[in-house]
Design a protein around this motif. Sequence first.
Motif, PDB file in Angstrom:
ATOM      1  N   SER A   6       1.620  18.190  19.594  1.00 31.03           N
ATOM      2  CA  SER A   6       0.287  18.191  19.000  1.00 31.03           C
ATOM      3  C   SER A   6       0.307  18.662  17.561  1.00 31.03           C
ATOM      4  CB  SER A   6      -0.626  19.114  19.805  1.00 31.03           C
ATOM      5  OG  SER A   6      -1.858  19.261  19.162  1.00 31.03           O
ATOM      6  N   SER A   7      -0.355  17.903  16.709  1.00 33.88           N
ATOM      7  CA  SER A   7      -0.397  18.280  15.295  1.00 33.88           C
ATOM      8  C   SER A   7      -1.101  19.614  15.098  1.00 33.88           C
ATOM      9  CB  SER A   7      -1.099  17.190  14.476  1.00 33.88           C
ATOM     10  OG  SER A   7      -2.432  17.017  14.931  1.00 33.88           O
ATOM     11  N   LYS A   8      -1.864  20.030  16.110  1.00 32.73           N
ATOM     12  CA  LYS A   8      -2.533  21.326  16.010  1.00 32.73           C
ATOM     13  C   LYS A   8      -1.520  22.464  16.030  1.00 32.73           C
ATOM     14  CE  LYS A   8      -6.835  19.811  18.207  1.00 32.73           C
ATOM     15  NZ  LYS A   8      -7.755  20.017  19.327  1.00 32.73           N
ATOM     16  N   MET A   9      -0.305  22.159  16.502  1.00 34.58           N
ATOM     17  CA  MET A   9       0.711  23.190  16.589  1.00 34.58           C
ATOM     18  C   MET A   9       1.425  23.370  15.258  1.00 34.58           C
ATOM     19  SD  MET A   9       2.296  22.044  20.255  1.00 34.58           S
ATOM     20  CE  MET A   9       3.172  23.556  20.582  1.00 34.58           C
ATOM     21  N   LEU A  10       1.131  22.477  14.328  1.00 38.02           N
ATOM     22  CA  LEU A  10       1.825  22.523  13.046  1.00 38.02           C
ATOM     23  C   LEU A  10       0.961  23.240  12.013  1.00 38.02           C
ATOM     24  CD1 LEU A  10       3.233  18.898  12.948  1.00 38.02           C
ATOM     25  CD2 LEU A  10       4.257  20.972  13.850  1.00 38.02           C
ATOM     26  N   VAL A  11       1.575  24.059  11.215  1.00 39.66           N
ATOM     27  CA  VAL A  11       0.863  24.824  10.200  1.00 39.66           C
ATOM     28  C   VAL A  11       0.883  24.060   8.888  1.00 39.66           C
ATOM     29  CG1 VAL A  11       0.890  26.956   8.856  1.00 39.66           C
ATOM     30  CG2 VAL A  11       1.455  27.005  11.286  1.00 39.66           C
ATOM     31  N   ALA A  12      -0.294  23.938   8.288  1.00 37.32           N
ATOM     32  CA  ALA A  12      -0.361  23.224   7.017  1.00 37.32           C
ATOM     33  C   ALA A  12       0.463  23.939   5.976  1.00 37.32           C
ATOM     34  CB  ALA A  12      -1.817  23.137   6.553  1.00 37.32           C
ATOM     35  N   SER A  13       1.137  23.168   5.169  1.00 37.44           N
ATOM     36  CA  SER A  13       1.943  23.743   4.090  1.00 37.44           C
ATOM     37  C   SER A  13       1.574  23.080   2.784  1.00 37.44           C
ATOM     38  CB  SER A  13       3.431  23.571   4.375  1.00 37.44           C
ATOM     39  OG  SER A  13       3.743  22.208   4.480  1.00 37.44           O
ATOM     40  N   SER A  14       1.906  23.731   1.683  1.00 41.81           N
ATOM     41  CA  SER A  14       1.581  23.194   0.368  1.00 41.81           C
ATOM     42  C   SER A  14       2.396  21.966   0.087  1.00 41.81           C
ATOM     43  CB  SER A  14       1.846  24.249  -0.704  1.00 41.81           C
ATOM     44  OG  SER A  14       3.214  24.573  -0.704  1.00 41.81           O
ATOM     45  N   SER A  15       1.954  21.179  -0.893  1.00 40.62           N
ATOM     46  CA  SER A  15       2.627  19.929  -1.221  1.00 40.62           C
ATOM     47  C   SER A  15       3.632  20.120  -2.348  1.00 40.62           C
ATOM     48  CB  SER A  15       1.583  18.867  -1.615  1.00 40.62           C
ATOM     49  OG  SER A  15       0.726  18.636  -0.555  1.00 40.62           O
ATOM     50  N   LYS A  44      12.798  34.378  -2.692  1.00 40.88           N
ATOM     51  CA  LYS A  44      12.712  35.115  -1.446  1.00 40.88           C
ATOM     52  C   LYS A  44      12.522  34.135  -0.306  1.00 40.88           C
ATOM     53  CE  LYS A  44       9.989  38.649   0.942  1.00 40.88           C
ATOM     54  NZ  LYS A  44       8.806  39.552   0.839  1.00 40.88           N
ATOM     55  N   ARG A  45      13.278  34.323   0.786  1.00 37.71           N
ATOM     56  CA  ARG A  45      13.188  33.411   1.921  1.00 37.71           C
ATOM     57  C   ARG A  45      11.926  33.680   2.734  1.00 37.71           C
ATOM     58  NH1 ARG A  45      18.729  33.317   1.203  1.00 37.71           N
ATOM     59  NH2 ARG A  45      19.001  35.455   1.946  1.00 37.71           N
ATOM     60  N   GLU A  46      11.166  32.622   2.945  1.00 42.18           N
ATOM     61  CA  GLU A  46       9.930  32.717   3.712  1.00 42.18           C
ATOM     62  C   GLU A  46      10.039  31.978   5.035  1.00 42.18           C
ATOM     63  OE1 GLU A  46       5.126  31.728   3.185  1.00 42.18           O
ATOM     64  OE2 GLU A  46       6.552  31.317   1.553  1.00 42.18           O
ATOM     65  N   TYR A  47      10.817  30.911   5.059  1.00 43.98           N
ATOM     66  CA  TYR A  47      10.880  30.039   6.227  1.00 43.98           C
ATOM     67  C   TYR A  47      12.233  30.042   6.919  1.00 43.98           C
ATOM     68  CZ  TYR A  47       6.769  28.211   3.829  1.00 43.98           C
ATOM     69  OH  TYR A  47       5.561  28.089   3.193  1.00 43.98           O
ATOM     70  N   LYS A  68       5.416  29.369  14.508  1.00 42.76           N
ATOM     71  CA  LYS A  68       4.092  28.866  14.872  1.00 42.76           C
ATOM     72  C   LYS A  68       3.990  27.354  14.691  1.00 42.76           C
ATOM     73  CE  LYS A  68       1.622  33.162  13.869  1.00 42.76           C
ATOM     74  NZ  LYS A  68       0.551  33.815  13.054  1.00 42.76           N
ATOM     75  N   ALA A  69       4.840  26.800  13.862  1.00 43.63           N
ATOM     76  CA  ALA A  69       4.847  25.360  13.616  1.00 43.63           C
ATOM     77  C   ALA A  69       6.024  24.677  14.297  1.00 43.63           C
ATOM     78  CB  ALA A  69       4.898  25.085  12.114  1.00 43.63           C
ATOM     79  N   LEU A  70       6.676  25.393  15.226  1.00 41.39           N
ATOM     80  CA  LEU A  70       7.859  24.855  15.895  1.00 41.39           C
ATOM     81  C   LEU A  70       8.882  24.361  14.880  1.00 41.39           C
ATOM     82  CD1 LEU A  70       6.292  22.944  18.939  1.00 41.39           C
ATOM     83  CD2 LEU A  70       7.293  25.230  18.876  1.00 41.39           C
ATOM     84  N   ASN A  71       9.009  25.120  13.797  1.00 45.18           N
ATOM     85  CA  ASN A  71       9.967  24.820  12.725  1.00 45.18           C
ATOM     86  C   ASN A  71       9.751  23.447  12.097  1.00 45.18           C
ATOM     87  OD1 ASN A  71      11.243  27.325  12.978  1.00 45.18           O
ATOM     88  ND2 ASN A  71      12.615  26.556  14.562  1.00 45.18           N
ATOM     89  N   ALA A  72       8.507  22.997  12.037  1.00 51.06           N
ATOM     90  CA  ALA A  72       8.213  21.733  11.370  1.00 51.06           C
ATOM     91  C   ALA A  72       8.717  21.779   9.935  1.00 51.06           C
ATOM     92  CB  ALA A  72       6.705  21.468  11.393  1.00 51.06           C
ATOM     93  N   LEU A  73       9.307  20.691   9.489  1.00 50.66           N
ATOM     94  CA  LEU A  73       9.928  20.630   8.170  1.00 50.66           C
ATOM     95  C   LEU A  73       8.895  20.271   7.116  1.00 50.66           C
ATOM     96  CD1 LEU A  73      13.157  18.661   9.155  1.00 50.66           C
ATOM     97  CD2 LEU A  73      12.760  21.148   9.178  1.00 50.66           C
ATOM     98  N   SER A  74       8.822  21.090   6.086  1.00 49.79           N
ATOM     99  CA  SER A  74       7.915  20.849   4.964  1.00 49.79           C
ATOM    100  C   SER A  74       8.737  20.870   3.681  1.00 49.79           C
ATOM    101  CB  SER A  74       6.834  21.933   4.903  1.00 49.79           C
ATOM    102  OG  SER A  74       7.431  23.210   4.685  1.00 49.79           O
ATOM    103  N   ASP A  75       8.137  20.442   2.591  1.00 53.79           N
ATOM    104  CA  ASP A  75       8.834  20.489   1.308  1.00 53.79           C
ATOM    105  C   ASP A  75       9.288  21.912   0.959  1.00 53.79           C
ATOM    106  OD1 ASP A  75       8.876  17.821   0.760  1.00 53.79           O
ATOM    107  OD2 ASP A  75       7.093  17.818  -0.508  1.00 53.79           O
ATOM    108  N   PRO A  76       8.423  22.926   1.083  1.00 53.35           N
ATOM    109  CA  PRO A  76       8.878  24.287   0.760  1.00 53.35           C
ATOM    110  C   PRO A  76      10.046  24.740   1.640  1.00 53.35           C
ATOM    111  CG  PRO A  76       6.488  24.204   0.803  1.00 53.35           C
ATOM    112  CD  PRO A  76       6.963  22.902   1.364  1.00 53.35           C
TER     113      PRO A  76
END
Length: 302
Positions: A6-15, A44-47, A68-76
């Motif tokens: 579910s996309s609800k499980m993914l945390v929005a991240s910046s672009s 500093k490591r955040e993810y 919280k995002a099941l380690n969803a991959l984002s640009d950051p």
Amino acid sequence: MVSFLSSKMLVASSSLRASIMMRPIISNRFVLGNAVKFMSSAPKREYLLLDYRGANNCVAVITLNRPKALNALSDPLMQELNCTIAEAEAQPNVAAIVITGSEKAFAAGADIKQMQTRNFVQVYKDNFLSGWDRVSSSPRVVIAAVNGYALGGGCELAMMADIILAGEKAKFGQPEINLGTIPGAGGTQRLVRAIGKSRAMQLCLTGEMINAKQACDWGLVSAVYPPDQLVDEAVKLGEKIASKSKVALQICKEAINKSYDLSLTEGLRVEKQLFYSTFATNDRKEGMTAFVEKREPRFTDS
């Protein structure tokens, strides 16, 4: 490339646009990106989490850490991963890098919320995903230790590694088709090379998942372990690899990677040239001398 939990499980991240610096391997190929400016002072490591393990800290363990995002991959996250890999590579004792996640998810996919509002012009002009393959260019041996979900981009990230080990509850898949798109970070290319055209077609066209045993049977992963032993086993493998000559490891890795791009005839020619090149190293001389003298070699990585 995308997660189908579910996309609800993914945390929005910046672009934030991913940027990387690709390190040279023996072929001396460079791909430079904006990440050069980050290398002088690592952010500093955040993810992610970074730890050094094994004899003489010879194995770097990088853990994806967006629970919280099941380690969803984002640009950051990918930018941070690129910089962390470079940091690990800079350590003289490190011969292997283990990339892992949690027992629940290696990486459930790419961050859908980051992509959902983008259009063709944006992704094309931004060259979206262009910096996501830094793992595949590392001169170190990279081991993916996959527990839980490795879907879409998570599966693609695992396939960028040199070796994939899986926990017994791991799930692999390329379910992008369920979102009206296709894999974009190598899923349609590396999967074919790993498991063959028919099976790759089946996974990519149906969006279904396979378990760890099936992935091992199909040749996608090398071995399967209990989830709580997986990272330890990956570190043990990394330690074994680290006992070899780093020069020879890098040459061997390049020779194997060439097989993806060349015909058998050309590949055999390149392999022979790389084999010849080992005769210019101190480690080749030491290795053969140690064999003749019936003792363990003392490699100096030179």
